[in-house]
Enzyme design. Structure first.
Site, PDB file in Angstrom:
ATOM      1  N   ALA A   1       0.835  -1.193   0.000  1.00 50.90           N
ATOM      2  CA  ALA A   1       0.000   0.000   0.000  1.00 50.90           C
ATOM      3  C   ALA A   1       0.872   1.246   0.000  1.00 50.90           C
ATOM      4  O   ALA A   1       2.028   1.218   0.419  1.00 50.90           O
ATOM      5  CB  ALA A   1      -0.892   0.000   1.241  1.00 50.90           C
ATOM      6  N   ASP A   2       0.281   2.318  -0.447  1.00 52.73           N
ATOM      7  CA  ASP A   2       0.900   3.625  -0.285  1.00 52.73           C
ATOM      8  C   ASP A   2      -0.205   4.667  -0.307  1.00 52.73           C
ATOM      9  O   ASP A   2      -1.310   4.407  -0.806  1.00 52.73           O
ATOM     10  CB  ASP A   2       1.940   3.926  -1.364  1.00 52.73           C
ATOM     11  CG  ASP A   2       2.910   4.988  -0.880  1.00 52.73           C
ATOM     12  OD1 ASP A   2       3.891   4.619  -0.192  1.00 52.73           O
ATOM     13  OD2 ASP A   2       2.677   6.181  -1.145  1.00 52.73           O
TER      14      ASP A   2
END
Length: 190
Positions: free
Chosen positions: A68-69
């Site tokens: 994720a980011d």
């Protein structure tokens, strides 16, 4: 199959644990600042992909990896993790002027057994009332803004009284949109 969270974020870990996911943690080793894009809505997806690529060969053949980011876009500007007090205060002041913090959270889910990958982006908006300077100073003094995209924390007891509205899910604002995650896991199979 084993589930691996490819993130060092304690917030993402806590969100997954709060809904019963069982997983290992394997933070990827990438230089996030070397990956750039003028399209701020694409940037977190590029970063999440790079994190997945960095982990695929390290975690094993029967694993589902979640990477994720997140970035925050405010008033058409990119707000990443503030590098210093001045930047943190400027971010919070901008939110208090009525410009929403638009959280752009990207997830990439990779099944290492099949090689199937699914990805997506979820956007939420956080609106604040004007935040008094003393409150901003206290939030910054505690060191709270430096580990979060956009330099704010929706669940912060200090900032919560100034929260005006949230469009979208709070888990998305915190960087782990669970509805999107469930869809992506279903797409790659476990």
């Amino acid at each position: 199959m084993k589930l691996v969270l490819g993130s060092a974020s304690k917030y993402r870990k806590a969100i997954l644990e709060s809904v019963g996911y069982q997983f290992d943690v394997a933070p990827p080793d990438i230089d996030e600042h070397s990956i750039r894009s003028d399209d701020y809505y694409e940037l977190p997806l590029l970063l999440a992909r790079a994190k997945a690529d960095a982990l695929v060969d390290k975690v094993g053949a029967d694993v589902v990896i979640i990477t994720a980011d997140q970035v925050v876009v405010c008033n058409r500007a990119l707000y990443e993790k503030p590098r210093d007090e001045q930047v943190a205060k400027a971010y919070l002041a901008e939110y208090g002027r009525g410009h929403p913090a638009e959280t752009v959270s990207a997830l990439v889910v990779t099944n290492t057994r099949t090689g199937v990958r699914a990805e997506g982006v979820d956007i939420a908006r956080v609106y604040y009332h004007a935040i008094p300077d003393a409150v901003v100073d206290e939030f910054v003094r505690r060191g709270d803004p430096y580990s979060k995209a956009g330099g704010f924390e929706i669940q912060s007891a200090i900032l919560r009284p100034y929260l005006k509205a949230v469009e979208g899910a709070e888990d998305s604002v915190m960087g782990m949109p669970l509805e999107l995650l469930d869809r992506l896991i279903a797409q790659v199979g476990m």
